[in-house]
Motif scaffolding. Structure first.
Motif, PDB file in Angstrom:
ATOM      1  N   UNK A 229      41.843  36.902 -35.162  1.00 22.23           N
ATOM      2  CA  UNK A 229      40.497  36.670 -34.625  1.00 22.23           C
ATOM      3  C   UNK A 229      40.061  35.208 -34.646  1.00 22.23           C
ATOM      4  N   UNK A 230      40.730  34.385 -35.450  1.00 23.16           N
ATOM      5  CA  UNK A 230      40.255  33.014 -35.657  1.00 23.16           C
ATOM      6  C   UNK A 230      41.331  32.026 -35.258  1.00 23.16           C
ATOM      7  N   UNK A 231      40.914  30.803 -34.939  1.00 20.28           N
ATOM      8  CA  UNK A 231      41.898  29.788 -34.564  1.00 20.28           C
ATOM      9  C   UNK A 231      42.779  29.445 -35.764  1.00 20.28           C
ATOM     10  N   UNK A 232      43.941  28.933 -35.484  1.00 21.33           N
ATOM     11  CA  UNK A 232      44.902  28.627 -36.535  1.00 21.33           C
ATOM     12  C   UNK A 232      44.279  27.734 -37.598  1.00 21.33           C
ATOM     13  N   UNK A 233      44.659  27.976 -38.815  1.00 20.91           N
ATOM     14  CA  UNK A 233      44.155  27.181 -39.925  1.00 20.91           C
ATOM     15  C   UNK A 233      43.001  27.841 -40.647  1.00 20.91           C
TER      16      UNK A 233
ATOM     17  N   UNK B 294      47.880  30.498 -33.431  1.00 17.60           N
ATOM     18  CA  UNK B 294      48.417  29.404 -32.615  1.00 17.60           C
ATOM     19  C   UNK B 294      48.705  29.906 -31.212  1.00 17.60           C
TER      20      UNK B 294
ATOM     21  N   UNK C 113      64.176  24.805 -40.413  1.00 16.01           N
ATOM     22  CA  UNK C 113      63.340  25.995 -40.509  1.00 16.01           C
ATOM     23  C   UNK C 113      62.038  25.735 -39.762  1.00 16.01           C
ATOM     24  N   UNK C 114      61.422  26.813 -39.312  1.00 19.91           N
ATOM     25  CA  UNK C 114      60.164  26.707 -38.578  1.00 19.91           C
ATOM     26  C   UNK C 114      59.070  27.462 -39.305  1.00 19.91           C
ATOM     27  N   UNK C 115      57.868  26.916 -39.204  1.00 21.98           N
ATOM     28  CA  UNK C 115      56.696  27.510 -39.825  1.00 21.98           C
ATOM     29  C   UNK C 115      55.820  28.061 -38.708  1.00 21.98           C
ATOM     30  N   UNK C 116      55.834  29.347 -38.545  1.00 20.92           N
ATOM     31  CA  UNK C 116      54.998  29.981 -37.522  1.00 20.92           C
ATOM     32  C   UNK C 116      53.683  30.383 -38.169  1.00 20.92           C
ATOM     33  N   UNK C 117      52.595  30.181 -37.444  1.00 24.10           N
ATOM     34  CA  UNK C 117      51.278  30.396 -38.035  1.00 24.10           C
ATOM     35  C   UNK C 117      50.398  31.265 -37.131  1.00 24.10           C
TER      36      UNK C 117
ATOM     37  N   UNK D 260      51.571  29.686 -29.671  1.00 31.46           N
ATOM     38  CA  UNK D 260      52.965  30.044 -29.393  1.00 31.46           C
ATOM     39  C   UNK D 260      53.372  31.415 -29.906  1.00 31.46           C
TER      40      UNK D 260
END
Lengths: 383, 383, 383, 383
Positions: free
Chosen positions: B314-318, B302, B295-299, B304
């Motif tokens: 609006x904000x960087x991942x995390x 990011x 499985x993949x965790x897309x966030x 990709x």
């Protein structure tokens, strides 16, 4: 009728990351109105930025000095009251000190200054001028971080024994400095960032979070500071063993070379009877763990949280609030405090709960000491 | 120089919940300026609300009729362009239709109208007037929900076979209607809410999410609709078996009596090769599951993700973005579309990705059909 | 000195999945000793399996009839006491009934029989012979599932209003029947599996879990039953709306075509004051949610769990116990009950907490009714 | 016909925790038969324990010396082949050395010995006698920990740069030593536990996990070692900065005073391109994080895992395997290795993947060095 605080901005021109975040934070709760700015040291870029923000061109300045001069001469009903400084670290002290001397309150991005000495000097300026400063240690703006601090302070966990804090990032895993990555460029440049790289950029956040939640102060540390990526000029990784003023110990780490990590800053504090755990990836949740009963999941927006958490959220439980709202909480609490001062009212405790000069000095002390320890063969470096 | 869209508001006076959310959503991306409002059917309350929002008293109205009349006579450079209607369901159709006829575009809270017939009528008004409407099905504003839709549409999962969607809440577990709970009062009152309670309030959200993500349309359903709390007049719980237009089947449930549940709306869609899962409690994450690989965790945030997810964060991942940002995405995309129209430009596909009249008609059809099915002894009720 | 129960096995020859699981389950707590078996209808394969298990060749049989005959004539100190039947569904009733008639107690894989009538007949045989039967509905062997049942039974959650249960799998997303997949082959063959595919294989588990945890009984249901993969002969997907004997309602779904899903069976039960949630992927955790206070995380192996959870775990908290231990709990509780009977002692309540004939009849009723409902145009099918 | 390895046990009498765990581990895969034991230094207790285990009284011994003497004289077909030593640390070296000299292979609980010197001596005994030793560092028995090691070894993550490992427990948060807590009593007693408390009990596990997964070796460390609970004689808390032989750095912490923590040992390893994360609370999952693509969730029992993970699990994906199965993997791999030796076959790589004497020496070195560093004012202590 409601009046908004008139806000100016230094830095944050087109392409900058944190300036846009500051502006959103300022807008969310409608306590500020952006009235002017010196968005770039490049006058054309400053003008273009001001235009895209819908500002009156007459209030888009070529330099912060010009802005302070011109604005301070405007009638009170028009002139800027607060200035947000969102430039790299080497352009923190001077505009902040000048702003205070010209009668403006200051919102300042962290770390507070380029050196500890500047931080101490800035404190003096603030004392002399009576101006207030809000330092944007965003993570302490999260409602569940505030709840964590309240729970620790309540004594429910017993005396605190252990503090773990971490801030793993991966975005500097490769040599970004020569890839037209503006964020990377200045953060890895000692002339702009100061003595520390990762330790200044995110280590200070972790440090601030540890002290804020635990209510303790670090008294000494032992650090391992590394430059992992070849060619980099400042640390991109580090860890430190910590000792606190009540005898507790701790571990802090911050890294920018943990490939695949986003920004999952996390803090854990353990007392005699239980512990708390918070992490940004699940920011609306606070875990309480107990020695002898089930762990509890505290959530933002619920009826059982403290006045501090309640004051710092906007939506019913289950509707997540995130980083921008945490940032907005700093802006809002600072505004409420400034407005109370205007009206000669006593600010509520929740309004005063924003990071300021003392936190800035602690952060600069951390940077000095963690880098000193990293270069030292002595085990412990005193604060 | 940037010009903001001039926004008016109907409803959302002091004490209302969703009005404040709309205003924050409108502010976040700075595309709107609130210029006027008819905030309450109580003129004093409307005035007080307008004042606390810092509006010019001359543009705080006693009724929406008055607002439309007066505003439509103001010069173009001043007058309201878009109106947000944030009243209970029974005050949706009339102000929306009047607004369009007076030349205003409309942002409307869901469900679109009180009855399906009103929804169909509103579509005609829109067609006749050429006005645009944005319906605030917030959950489709989340970047990872948009990503989910893109992934399904890409065919990566193969033909879709199964859709599960759920919206569990617990806040109506007790009889709140007589506890001075304004939110509960109108939502459980058929004269204000319409035929459905839970099914209209949150069932429509679940339904919209299922159709949005899957790209499919429900063709029939079989529902179990319940009033669980004694004395309540409208459904507070329900579930339905679903059939989709490609032959897929599904399950939908929505409840307001799942004591302890917050608002964890969740959707799962499975195709021949894999599935996706998204839930609001972890809104910045999208899980992709595959038949034969990890499985993949897309966030969010990011590098990709698709243009659709990227455009809506609006904000960087995390750094989590939440419900208010999802709401703001609807406002922003609608603004971008309206501005493109003004400038005679073709709006980008991402800008047009906001819920509108068609989604509103689907939602009203769902309400009619799910309640009809709940009362029927026949197994399947056709759409 | 401890004496182990002498165990025989029917089925579970080389290559079988569930037979090996039964043997591990029987060994974990050392209450059984495998003494004989008829591991396959193919005598050579049975012999080979017995040899690889280290059995005395004289006690590896060619058929279960032969095993019952021969073993029943052995002296009591040697002969089999309990038999595990781990064959496909069409070979459940006959060996179970014969075993009881020959004086052996029975451990039987679920679903209990091929038809509901066989289940009712088996109950009669058990009553006539006084033999006991343990039906391996594994999921009720998990300590936290037992805790969930105890919490519901305690009344802490108030009257139960809603039950959600789901069992998503993806392993039959493609046509496995002709790929030399032995597990797939018999499960999709009506002559071996019975009326139901997914509903019999995993739907019965979900159903059992719902009734076990809630302490309620389903009184009617409305089902949507599907064959999703072309060419398949039995259902591979289904969902049902449920009504319970206390007026509560529920939703059950089970599917084998949710590509990417493993075996994450999950149950949620909501009462007037709160709810519980358990899922296999996090089997050592039970969530309790409350209307007006923080959710709680109950964990296996802790000091605060009930006697039922404590009795069914082996390791201190934090050391996960899994599926095999849950399975072993069924074996162990059955052994403790059998040993108590041997010693004319009253078994403790915890020992009697294993699924038996009544659960088997409920499961077969579910299969009959869910398939009947799936084929019916009537909305509700009574139990 | 399968023959089981004949197993004896030293320690593990009634009331002991880890002895029962060893016996379950030995039974799960049916590779061992417990034939004898010296379960306690109290002969009566040893007899009682042997009886409750169903052993022949003639093979329950009063001391391990007696057991070695008597067993070594039994005919090969009867006599013990392997001995499990599950006593406190001060009774590790002598029985292990004697066992080897008498021709028995050894399974030994960690840490291997009381002192580093004993560990080095034991290595000599093993070399002289040709006997094999399995050291029960359980956590490396988890399939996903093995997968993690394989992934790191494959180079997919690039050169390893950072290792974080932690083992938080809370069970010694209060002074348990005088509460009739047998586990606490010996673990906090230097005469039985050795130089280290928490560092020996769980710090060694963390250390072993870090070296196992990373494939690296610690070359120096800097430790903060604490006795937090008043009156305790050995460390109950500690943390260390680590340097590895490839230039990577790391952080290790282990504590027994993190009130509310269970046993959630966790390891994270980051390379140039990505990282892995595993924690016991979710033992069947391995997270792979990548610099520039979605994180992946690897799961036990799936088709895509390596031969090492596949070999060490028993159930299809989604059915969790836990601590006892991880423990059983050590027993099984050791048995497969011993059986290969018996049959003069080359053991497969997966069989040889169990912790042995080298890991024991590393662990004892860690204990010596971490305690030395804790007492030192020098920053770094070399290995």
């Amino acid at each position: 009728m409601k009046k908004k605080l008139k806000l100016g901005m230094i830095g944050g021109g087109k392409g900058a990351f944190i300036g846009a975040v500051h502006r959103i934070a300022a807008r969310i709760d409608d306590e500020y109105e952006l009235v002017c700015g010196a968005f770039s040291s490049d006058p054309a870029k400053s003008r273009e930025s001001g235009s895209s923000l819908g500002l009156n061109p007459s209030r888009v300045y070529e330099s912060y000095e010009q802005m302070f001069d011109t604005e301070s001469k405007l009638p009170e009903s028009e002139r800027m009251e607060v200035v947000s400084i969102v430039t790299p670290n080497h352009v923190h002290f001077d505009p902040a000190a000048q702003a205070m001397r010209k009668g403006f309150d200051v919102i300042l991005d962290k770390p507070m200054t380029l050196t500890l000495q500047q931080a101490l000097d800035l404190k003096k300026v603030a004392e002399e001028t009576g101006r207030l400063l809000c330092l944007t240690h965003t993570y302490t703006g999260y409602p569940m971080v505030k709840e964590a601090r309240q729970i620790v302070a309540s004594g429910k966990l017993g005396a605190i024994r252990k503090v773990y804090v971490e801030y793993p990032q991966g975005w500097l895993s490769t040599f970004e400095e020569d890839k037209d990555n503006k964020q990377a460029a200045w953060r890895t440049d000692p002339s702009k960032s100061g003595k520390a790289g990762a330790m200044g950029d995110i280590g200070t956040h972790a440090f601030n979070l540890a002290e804020y939640v635990s209510g303790l102060q670090v008294t000494k540390l032992c650090a391992d500071i590394n430059i992992v990526v070849k060619g980099r000029k400042l640390d991109d990784d580090g860890a430190a063993l910590l000792k606190f003023n009540n005898g507790a110990s701790g571990v802090l780490f911050a890294t920018q070379i943990a490939a695949g990590e986003e920004n999952n800053v996390k803090v854990r504090v353990f007392g005699e009877k239980g512990g708390i755990e918070w992490q940004q990836v699940d920011a609306n949740t606070l875990q309480l763990k107990w020695l002898d009963k089930p762990a509890e999941i505290w959530r933002t927006g619920t009826g059982y949280v403290s006045a501090f958490a309640a004051h710092n959220s906007r939506t019913p439980s289950g509707h997540p609030e995130g980083y921008l709202e945490a940032f907005a909480n700093l802006y809002r609490n600072f505004a409420l405090t400034l407005n109370a001062r205007k009206e000669n009212k006593q600010p509520e405790a929740q309004w005063l709960d924003y990071p300021g000069i003392e936190e800035g000095i602690r952060g600069m002390t951390f940077i000095e000491k963690v880098i000193e320890s990293g270069e030292s063969d002595n085990k412990w470096t005193d604060f």
